[in-house]
Design an enzyme around this catalytic site. Structure first.
Site, PDB file in Angstrom:
ATOM      1  N   ARG A   5      -4.148   3.945   2.636  1.00 46.46           N
ATOM      2  CA  ARG A   5      -3.456   3.299   3.399  1.00 46.46           C
ATOM      3  C   ARG A   5      -2.667   2.178   3.585  1.00 46.46           C
ATOM      4  O   ARG A   5      -1.422   2.558   2.595  1.00 46.46           O
ATOM      5  CB  ARG A   5      -4.769   2.476   2.339  1.00 46.46           C
ATOM      6  CG  ARG A   5      -4.220   1.266   1.012  1.00 46.46           C
ATOM      7  CD  ARG A   5      -4.834   1.796  -0.141  1.00 46.46           C
ATOM      8  NE  ARG A   5      -5.444   3.609   0.317  1.00 46.46           N
ATOM      9  CZ  ARG A   5      -6.404   2.379  -0.682  1.00 46.46           C
ATOM     10  NH1 ARG A   5      -7.144   1.858  -1.565  1.00 46.46           N
ATOM     11  NH2 ARG A   5      -7.648   3.989  -0.358  1.00 46.46           N
ATOM     12  N   GLY A  40       0.707  -0.974  -0.226  1.00 49.03           N
ATOM     13  CA  GLY A  40      -0.017  -0.321  -0.101  1.00 49.03           C
ATOM     14  C   GLY A  40       0.712   1.300  -0.043  1.00 49.03           C
ATOM     15  O   GLY A  40       1.791   1.485  -0.472  1.00 49.03           O
ATOM     16  N   GLY A  41       0.746   2.408   0.683  1.00 50.36           N
ATOM     17  CA  GLY A  41       1.247   2.991   0.710  1.00 50.36           C
ATOM     18  C   GLY A  41       0.609   4.119  -0.390  1.00 50.36           C
ATOM     19  O   GLY A  41       1.779   4.736  -0.671  1.00 50.36           O
ATOM     20  N   HIS A  42      -0.174   4.811  -0.492  1.00 51.31           N
ATOM     21  CA  HIS A  42      -1.066   5.523  -1.314  1.00 51.31           C
ATOM     22  C   HIS A  42      -2.288   5.754  -1.072  1.00 51.31           C
ATOM     23  O   HIS A  42      -3.037   4.974  -0.181  1.00 51.31           O
ATOM     24  CB  HIS A  42      -0.772   4.663  -2.499  1.00 51.31           C
ATOM     25  CG  HIS A  42      -1.434   3.777  -3.214  1.00 51.31           C
ATOM     26  ND1 HIS A  42      -0.698   2.455  -3.040  1.00 51.31           N
ATOM     27  CD2 HIS A  42      -2.734   3.284  -3.259  1.00 51.31           C
ATOM     28  CE1 HIS A  42      -1.725   1.426  -2.865  1.00 51.31           C
ATOM     29  NE2 HIS A  42      -2.933   2.021  -3.560  1.00 51.31           N
ATOM     30  N   ALA A  43      -3.371   6.225  -1.831  1.00 55.14           N
ATOM     31  CA  ALA A  43      -4.128   7.051  -1.579  1.00 55.14           C
ATOM     32  C   ALA A  43      -5.176   7.183  -3.068  1.00 55.14           C
ATOM     33  O   ALA A  43      -4.092   6.812  -4.201  1.00 55.14           O
ATOM     34  CB  ALA A  43      -4.494   8.015  -0.781  1.00 55.14           C
TER      35      ALA A  43
END
Length: 138
Positions: free
Chosen positions: A101, A53-56
């Site tokens: 997230r 993840g580590g993004h929106a």
């Protein structure tokens, strides 16, 4: 970008149909999930200690499920963070647009299944946290 909060995201219990030879859970567009599923993918063999993840997303809705094993999903709306441990294949986490997230703490053999409202679009991703915060505060 949609001004959503982590409280717009929710755990969804899917129907679990028990049979002596095994259980089945069914996911149906606009019935089980509040969107039409246009893309499905899964994460597996995530090495210990790694995060995903580590993004929106600007417009994408997702239902995230632990098809096998367990992992933690941390949601962040720029002000509040909430973490959810997913460890049952009939429990999904509905994530709305505009939420950062991160997925981590993957157990050995875990499989993360994601049902998405749209096909892959690189332009829908926000991969820089500072940009995410700027967009949330506009």
């Amino acid at each position: 970008m949609k001004q959503s909060t982590v409280y717009d995201c929710t755990v969804v219990e899917l129907d679990k149909h028990h049979h002596e030879t095994g259980n089945i859970t069914v996911v149906e567009n606009d019935v089980t999930v509040p969107f039409d599923v246009k893309r499905t993918y899964y994460l597996y063999d995530v090495p210990g200690g790694e995060s995903r993840g580590g993004h929106a997303h600007r417009g994408l809705y997702q239902l995230i499920l632990a098809a096998s094993g367990s992992f933690t999903v941390t949601l962040d709306d720029g002000k509040i963070k909430r973490s959810f441990i997913l460890n049952r294949p009939y429990m999904g986490l509905l994530v709305v647009p505009g939420i950062w997230r991160t997925l981590d703490d993957f157990s050995s053999g875990s499989v993360c299944l994601v049902l998405a409202s749209e096909k892959y679009d690189a332009g829908d991703y926000i991969r820089d946290y500072d940009e995410f915060l700027r967009l949330k505060n506009e």
